[in-house]
Motif scaffolding. Structure first.
Motif, PDB file in Angstrom:
ATOM      1  N   HIS A 164       0.794  -1.282   0.065  1.00  0.00           N
ATOM      2  CA  HIS A 164      -0.090  -0.062   0.120  1.00  0.00           C
ATOM      3  C   HIS A 164       0.971   1.393  -0.131  1.00  0.00           C
ATOM      4  N   THR A 165       1.835   1.198   0.696  1.00  0.00           N
ATOM      5  CA  THR A 165       2.929   2.280   0.751  1.00  0.00           C
ATOM      6  C   THR A 165       3.421   2.684  -0.486  1.00  0.00           C
ATOM      7  N   TYR A 166       3.659   1.718  -1.192  1.00  0.00           N
ATOM      8  CA  TYR A 166       4.458   1.748  -2.707  1.00  0.00           C
ATOM      9  C   TYR A 166       3.254   2.140  -3.712  1.00  0.00           C
ATOM     10  N   SER A 167       1.985   1.878  -3.407  1.00  0.00           N
ATOM     11  CA  SER A 167       0.974   2.215  -4.679  1.00  0.00           C
ATOM     12  C   SER A 167       0.630   3.744  -4.110  1.00  0.00           C
ATOM     13  N   HIS A 168       0.616   4.152  -2.960  1.00  0.00           N
ATOM     14  CA  HIS A 168       0.465   5.465  -2.316  1.00  0.00           C
ATOM     15  C   HIS A 168       1.361   6.409  -2.713  1.00  0.00           C
ATOM     16  N   LEU A 169       2.843   6.073  -2.651  1.00  0.00           N
ATOM     17  CA  LEU A 169       3.748   6.866  -2.935  1.00  0.00           C
ATOM     18  C   LEU A 169       4.257   7.113  -4.265  1.00  0.00           C
ATOM     19  N   TYR A 170       4.331   5.927  -4.975  1.00  0.00           N
ATOM     20  CA  TYR A 170       4.849   5.795  -6.323  1.00  0.00           C
ATOM     21  C   TYR A 170       3.688   5.470  -7.589  1.00  0.00           C
ATOM     22  N   ARG A 171       2.365   5.471  -6.989  1.00  0.00           N
ATOM     23  CA  ARG A 171       1.213   4.814  -7.865  1.00  0.00           C
ATOM     24  C   ARG A 171       1.640   3.645  -8.477  1.00  0.00           C
ATOM     25  N   LEU A 172       2.167   2.620  -7.909  1.00  0.00           N
ATOM     26  CA  LEU A 172       2.657   1.487  -8.333  1.00  0.00           C
ATOM     27  C   LEU A 172       1.229   0.523  -8.050  1.00  0.00           C
ATOM     28  N   PRO A 173       0.491   0.304  -9.130  1.00  0.00           N
ATOM     29  CA  PRO A 173      -0.645  -0.726  -8.954  1.00  0.00           C
ATOM     30  C   PRO A 173      -0.245  -2.002  -8.194  1.00  0.00           C
ATOM     31  N   THR A 174      -0.839  -2.275  -6.963  1.00  0.00           N
ATOM     32  CA  THR A 174      -0.483  -3.704  -6.435  1.00  0.00           C
ATOM     33  C   THR A 174      -1.901  -4.403  -5.901  1.00  0.00           C
ATOM     34  N   THR A 175      -1.587  -5.709  -6.115  1.00  0.00           N
ATOM     35  CA  THR A 175      -2.886  -6.404  -5.761  1.00  0.00           C
ATOM     36  C   THR A 175      -2.536  -7.544  -4.764  1.00  0.00           C
ATOM     37  N   GLY A 176      -3.057  -7.713  -3.563  1.00  0.00           N
ATOM     38  CA  GLY A 176      -2.497  -8.789  -2.995  1.00  0.00           C
ATOM     39  C   GLY A 176      -3.683 -10.036  -2.953  1.00  0.00           C
ATOM     40  N   LEU A 177      -3.213 -11.354  -2.863  1.00  0.00           N
ATOM     41  CA  LEU A 177      -4.171 -12.318  -3.053  1.00  0.00           C
ATOM     42  C   LEU A 177      -4.173 -13.176  -1.607  1.00  0.00           C
ATOM     43  N   ARG A 178      -4.973 -13.218  -1.030  1.00  0.00           N
ATOM     44  CA  ARG A 178      -5.248 -14.155   0.216  1.00  0.00           C
ATOM     45  C   ARG A 178      -5.844 -15.200  -0.222  1.00  0.00           C
ATOM     46  N   PHE A 179      -4.920 -16.348  -0.251  1.00  0.00           N
ATOM     47  CA  PHE A 179      -5.031 -17.691  -0.532  1.00  0.00           C
ATOM     48  C   PHE A 179      -5.544 -18.448   0.455  1.00  0.00           C
ATOM     49  N   PHE A 180      -6.539 -19.219   0.362  1.00  0.00           N
ATOM     50  CA  PHE A 180      -7.038 -19.995   1.335  1.00  0.00           C
ATOM     51  C   PHE A 180      -6.855 -21.682   0.959  1.00  0.00           C
TER      52      PHE A 180
END
Length: 337
Positions: A164-180
């Motif tokens: 989230h920090t990198y998405s906020h600071l550098y507008r890098l699109p990031t997606t986290g996947l919570r695997f079950f």
């Protein structure tokens, strides 16, 4: 497109790489091939990939900063799927430093590579373990997840915060996947399905923790990979409705998202074992034990955001998935019974 898959010799990484190659993508896979579990299984997974002309493998540790800098500088990836990590809740109790080196330092190196080399989208593995002490079911990405109960879970929570920090600071699109609880052919030997199958076939007792009262949202590998590919293809976008007065943990004003990928249908552990017994044609000898330190009793994924945003929901039946694993296991280990 050109995709970096970290942890390419792993269970999810190798299966994902095959799917990406099948649709024509160029895949560069990296893995440090550590001995957390049988290296021969990792090498066998890689052999499936080496036949493809669009696949290249580099033995590389994500915690190696100079090597990671050189990789990103040379390759110019469009997308990154970050799966390399030190896995395992129980291992984190006895080997905590491994989780900082791989899951924190290694993830920072991936983020820096993406930031400095114009990667279009970073997708990365989080975990259902992140829900920790939460008991409000099903687990939703919109729930607060501030109470992890293992260092492994804490490291995955840290990954989401770092992203989230990198998405906020550098507008890098990031997606986290919570695997079950991912399962299926070519799976990890430290996971319950692998351990149970081996012991039952050898006539040895299986350790059944929490006296079999666990519930797990078992999710078949092909369902996981389909969800991952849909995520890779759709870079995270800012949520224009996000408000700091009522902050939504699952989205942001930054190009940041997290998703649950689970079967949305939790199964009691004893039912899981009964299904495996039917597929094997053998009865398990059960050693009933209390809940293990760092473990959680139940997991149950709310996948509504995955459905709404990506038009996808895992749907493989447990009996079908276990049968496919059993067939693979017997073939891979040359068991005729």
């Amino acid at each position: 497109m050109k995709v970096l898959v970290t942890g390419a010799a792993g269970f999810i990484g190798s299966t994902l790489s095959l799917k990406l190659l099948a649709r024509g993508d160029v895949v560069v896979g990296i893995d440090n091939l550590n001995d957390y579990y049988d290296v021969n299984l990792k090498l066998a997974r890689l052999e499936r990939l080496r036949a493809h002309k669009n696949f290249r493998f580099l033995k590389l540790d994500i915690a190696d900063k100079p090597a990671m800098e050189a990789l990103f500088s040379t390759e110019k990836f469009q997308k990154v799927m970050h799966l390399a990590a030190q896995a395992g809740v129980r291992y984190s109790i006895t080997h905590p430093h491994a989780y900082i080196d791989s899951n924190i330092v290694g993830f920072l190196n991936v983020l820096e590579g993406c930031r400095h080399h114009n990667v279009e989208h970073l997708a990365y593995a989080s975990s259902s373990s992140i829900y920790g002490a939460n008991t409000n079911m099903p687990f939703s990405i919109h729930h607060n997840v501030d109470h992890p109960v293992s260092l492994y879970a804490a490291s995955k929570k840290a990954n989401e915060l770092m992203a989230h920090t990198y998405s906020h600071l550098y507008r890098l699109p990031t997606t986290g996947l919570r695997f079950f609880t991912v399962y299926g052919p070519w799976g990890r030997p430290d996971m319950s399905l692998f351990l149970f199958t081996r012991s039952i076939l050898e006539g040895k007792p299986i350790d059944v923790f929490n006296f079999g009262n666990h519930r797990r949202d078992f999710t078949y590998i092909d369902d996981i990979v389909e969800g991952v590919i849909r995520v890779i293809d759709k870079p995270a976008q800012p949520n224009i409705g996000w408000a700091g007065e009522t902050p939504d943990p699952g989205t942001s004003t930054a190009p940041y998202r997290v998703y649950n990928i689970g079967n949305n249908s939790p199964v009691h552990l004893l039912t899981f074992i009964e299904t495996l017994e039917q597929c094997l044609g053998k009865t398990a000898i059960k050693n009933l034990l209390p809940l293990q330190l760092g473990d959680v009793p139940d997991t149950y994924a709310d996948v509504s955001d995955l459905v709404n945003d990506l038009d996808y929901k895992p749907d493989t039946l447990l009996a079908d998935g276990i049968q496919r694993f059993v067939e693979w296991y017997k073939d891979f280990y040359r068991i005729n019974s």
